[in-house]
Design a protein around this motif. Structure first.
Motif, PDB file in Angstrom:
ATOM      1  N   GLU A  70       0.857  -1.167  -0.073  1.00  0.00           N
ATOM      2  CA  GLU A  70      -0.024   0.064  -0.101  1.00  0.00           C
ATOM      3  C   GLU A  70       0.690   1.228   0.170  1.00  0.00           C
ATOM      4  OE1 GLU A  70      -3.888  -1.789   2.042  1.00  0.00           O
ATOM      5  OE2 GLU A  70      -2.570  -0.473   3.493  1.00  0.00           O
ATOM      6  N   LEU A  71       1.864   1.576   1.158  1.00  0.00           N
ATOM      7  CA  LEU A  71       2.768   2.476   0.797  1.00  0.00           C
ATOM      8  C   LEU A  71       3.181   2.569  -0.665  1.00  0.00           C
ATOM      9  CD1 LEU A  71       4.355   4.694   1.997  1.00  0.00           C
ATOM     10  CD2 LEU A  71       5.990   2.955   2.972  1.00  0.00           C
ATOM     11  N   SER A  72       3.955   1.453  -1.352  1.00  0.00           N
ATOM     12  CA  SER A  72       4.454   1.663  -2.488  1.00  0.00           C
ATOM     13  C   SER A  72       3.387   2.236  -3.529  1.00  0.00           C
ATOM     14  CB  SER A  72       4.865   0.122  -3.120  1.00  0.00           C
ATOM     15  OG  SER A  72       5.118   0.357  -4.260  1.00  0.00           O
ATOM     16  N   GLU A  73       2.098   1.794  -3.349  1.00  0.00           N
ATOM     17  CA  GLU A  73       1.128   2.195  -4.329  1.00  0.00           C
ATOM     18  C   GLU A  73       0.701   3.874  -3.918  1.00  0.00           C
ATOM     19  OE1 GLU A  73      -3.666   1.804  -5.536  1.00  0.00           O
ATOM     20  OE2 GLU A  73      -2.502  -0.034  -4.500  1.00  0.00           O
ATOM     21  N   LEU A  74       0.698   4.224  -2.779  1.00  0.00           N
ATOM     22  CA  LEU A  74       0.788   5.706  -2.631  1.00  0.00           C
ATOM     23  C   LEU A  74       2.052   6.621  -3.043  1.00  0.00           C
ATOM     24  CD1 LEU A  74      -0.756   5.637   1.094  1.00  0.00           C
ATOM     25  CD2 LEU A  74      -2.132   6.226  -0.906  1.00  0.00           C
ATOM     26  N   ILE A  75       3.137   6.032  -2.974  1.00  0.00           N
ATOM     27  CA  ILE A  75       4.298   6.575  -3.350  1.00  0.00           C
ATOM     28  C   ILE A  75       4.098   6.879  -5.073  1.00  0.00           C
ATOM     29  CG2 ILE A  75       6.925   6.367  -3.886  1.00  0.00           C
ATOM     30  CD1 ILE A  75       6.944   4.985  -0.976  1.00  0.00           C
ATOM     31  N   HIS A  76       3.722   5.664  -5.594  1.00  0.00           N
ATOM     32  CA  HIS A  76       3.828   5.994  -7.273  1.00  0.00           C
ATOM     33  C   HIS A  76       2.345   6.679  -7.566  1.00  0.00           C
ATOM     34  CE1 HIS A  76       6.795   3.138  -8.553  1.00  0.00           C
ATOM     35  NE2 HIS A  76       6.577   2.565  -7.344  1.00  0.00           N
ATOM     36  N   TYR A  77       1.500   6.879  -6.700  1.00  0.00           N
ATOM     37  CA  TYR A  77       0.409   7.594  -7.023  1.00  0.00           C
ATOM     38  C   TYR A  77       0.926   9.024  -6.849  1.00  0.00           C
ATOM     39  CZ  TYR A  77      -4.123  10.294  -6.804  1.00  0.00           C
ATOM     40  OH  TYR A  77      -5.249  11.098  -7.000  1.00  0.00           O
ATOM     41  N   ALA A  78       1.525   9.518  -5.851  1.00  0.00           N
ATOM     42  CA  ALA A  78       2.404  10.696  -5.752  1.00  0.00           C
ATOM     43  C   ALA A  78       3.120  11.260  -6.861  1.00  0.00           C
ATOM     44  CB  ALA A  78       2.734  10.897  -4.486  1.00  0.00           C
ATOM     45  N   LYS A  79       4.040  10.218  -7.272  1.00  0.00           N
ATOM     46  CA  LYS A  79       4.949  10.602  -8.203  1.00  0.00           C
ATOM     47  C   LYS A  79       4.041  10.904  -9.650  1.00  0.00           C
ATOM     48  CE  LYS A  79       8.460   7.716  -8.435  1.00  0.00           C
ATOM     49  NZ  LYS A  79       9.558   8.385  -8.613  1.00  0.00           N
ATOM     50  N   SER A  80       2.912   9.977  -9.895  1.00  0.00           N
ATOM     51  CA  SER A  80       2.156  10.095 -11.086  1.00  0.00           C
ATOM     52  C   SER A  80       1.347  11.561 -11.040  1.00  0.00           C
ATOM     53  CB  SER A  80       0.975   9.136 -11.048  1.00  0.00           C
ATOM     54  OG  SER A  80      -0.190   9.278 -10.127  1.00  0.00           O
ATOM     55  N   LYS A  81       1.389  12.276 -10.005  1.00  0.00           N
ATOM     56  CA  LYS A  81       0.995  13.643  -9.737  1.00  0.00           C
ATOM     57  C   LYS A  81       2.158  14.718  -9.922  1.00  0.00           C
ATOM     58  CE  LYS A  81      -3.447  12.486  -9.077  1.00  0.00           C
ATOM     59  NZ  LYS A  81      -4.391  12.747  -9.985  1.00  0.00           N
ATOM     60  N   GLY A  82       3.236  14.071 -10.329  1.00  0.00           N
ATOM     61  CA  GLY A  82       4.442  14.855 -10.335  1.00  0.00           C
ATOM     62  C   GLY A  82       5.146  15.262  -9.000  1.00  0.00           C
TER      63      GLY A  82
END
Length: 315
Positions: A70-82
Motif C-alpha cells: 500500500e505504501l508503494s501504491e501511494l508513493i507511485h500515486y504521488a509520483k504520477s501527480k508530479g
C-alpha cells in the motif's frame, strides 16, 4: 531577498497504518494537499515502537507499520501527480516517553542494555526501508527523527549512512531536534541538514541565525523536516510543549499568527530549502470536533492553511 523552496510538504503521518489507512482516502488527501496548499512533496511519516527508552528491541514489522504494497501504491500515486516523495521511518516509545530520551551507557556494562544491541535492530529497520525506497524511486530517506540521546554516537550513525549508500541512491538526511543543529557532528556524511523547527514566536530570527552558521559550515542544503504550532492559546510561546497543548483552549488565531511570523521570516532566508510541516494526518479529521481537538497540529480547514498555501504558492 528570497528563495524558491525546493520542498513544500507536510508530514503525512500515521501511528497505526492498519487502522488509519484506506488507500482511496489517502490518495484523496494527497490531492487535497496539492489543491489546498500547493505542495510539491509528500512526506510519508510513521514509527516503529520499542517498549521503553532503555529497550534495545525495535518492533518495525507489526501491523501498525506500513503495509509495504500500500505504501508503494501511494508513493507511485504521488509520483504520477508530479510530486517528489520522502519516507520518514521514526521510533516511538510505548510507555509515552519521547524518543529523544533513548540512551544507554556509553561503555558496555555486562547485563545492561547496550548501544550495539539497539543499533543492530535500528540498522535492520533503516536498511530495509532504504532498500524499499530504492525499489520505489523515493527521492529522500530521513534516517532518524529527534533522537537526541543518540546524536553523539557519531561512529554508529556514520556506519549506518555508509551501509545505506550501498542499497539506496537517493538523498539522505537526519531530522535532528530543535536547538540541536550545532550538536550533530556528522552532517558532512549526509546530503541535507534538517531539523524540527518548533521555535518560540519572537525568537525565530535568532534561531535561524544560529542554524545558518551550521549550514554554512557544512555547505549542505537545509530544510525543516518538522515545524509548526498547534491551534491552542499560548502554544506559540513553546510550540512543542504538550502540557500546554493537551490542556489548552483551541485558538486558530494563535496558530495562524505563528505561521505568519515563521514563514515571513523564513522567506527572507536564502539558506532554507523548504518545509515538511507537522502535520497532515493520513486519516483526515471527519468532524469539526475532531479538527478542534487541542492536540491537533494539523492546519487543514483552519486559518493557518491559507497562510501556508499563500507562501507555498509564491515561493
Amino acid at each position: 531577498m528570497g528563495t524558491n523552496w525546493e520542498i513544500k510538504s507536510f508530514n503525512f503521518v500515521t501511528w497505526d497504518w492498519s487502522k488509519d489507512v484506506e488507500l482511496d482516502q489517502a490518495k484523496r488527501e494527497i490531492d487535497e494537499m496539492v489543491k489546498r496548499c500547493a505542495i510539491n512533496t509528500v512526506t510519508f511519516a510513521f514509527a516503529a515502537r520499542q517498549e521503553h527508552c532503555y529497550s534495545t528491541y525495535i518492533d518495525w514489522k507489526s501491523g501498525f507499520m506500513p503495509n509495504l504494497n500500500e505504501l508503494s501504491e501511494l508513493i507511485h500515486y504521488a509520483k504520477s501527480k508530479g510530486l517528489k516523495t520522502i519516507v520518514k521511518p521514526m521510533v516511538n516509545v510505548n510507555d509515552g516517553y519521547w524518543r529523544a530520551y533513548i540512551r544507554f551507557f556509553d561503555e558496555d556494562v555486562p547485563c545492561e542494555p547496550k548501544w550495539s544491541d539497539w543499533f543492530r535492530h535500528y540498522y535492520e529497520y533503516m536498511l530495509a526501508y532504504g532498500q524499499f525506497c530504492e525499489q520505489n524511486g523515493v527521492d529522500m530517506l530521513i534516517i532518524g527523527c529527534e533522537m537526541v540521546g543518540t546524536d553523539h554516537r557519531e561512529q554508529e550513525w556514520r556506519y549506518l549512512i555508509s551501509q545505506l549508500r550501498q542499497v539506496y541512491g537517493g538523498a539522505l538526511t537526519y531530522n535532528c531536534d530543535k536547538y540541536q543543529e550545532h550538536n550533530v557532528k556528522w552532517w558532512d556524511a549526509l546530503d541535507y541538514i534538517s531539523s524540527s523547527g518548533y521555535y518560540p514566536k519572537g525568537m525565530i530570527e535568532n534561531e535561524l541565525e544560529r542554524i545558518e552558521q551550521v549550514v554554512r559550515h557544512y555547505g549542505k542544503p537545509f530544510f525543516f523536516a518538522e515545524a509548526g504550532c498547534p491551534a491552542v492559546v499560548g502554544a506559540s510561546a513553546v510550540p512543542n510543549d504538550w502540557k500546554i497543548i493537551d490542556k489548552g483552549i483551541p485558538s486558530e488565531k494563535e496558530q495562524a499568527d505563528y505561521y505568519t511570523e515563521f514563514l515571513s521570516i523564513c522567506a527572507k532566508k536564502e539558506f532554507i530549502s523548504g518545509f515538511c510541516f507537522w502535520d497532515w494526518p493520513i486519516k483526515s479529521p471527519a468532524t469539526k470536533e475532531e479538527i478542534e481537538q487541542p492536540g491537533q497540529y494539523s492546519i487543514k480547514w483552519k486559518q493557518a492553511e491559507q497562510i501556508v498555501a499563500h507562501f507555498y504558492r509564491t515561493h
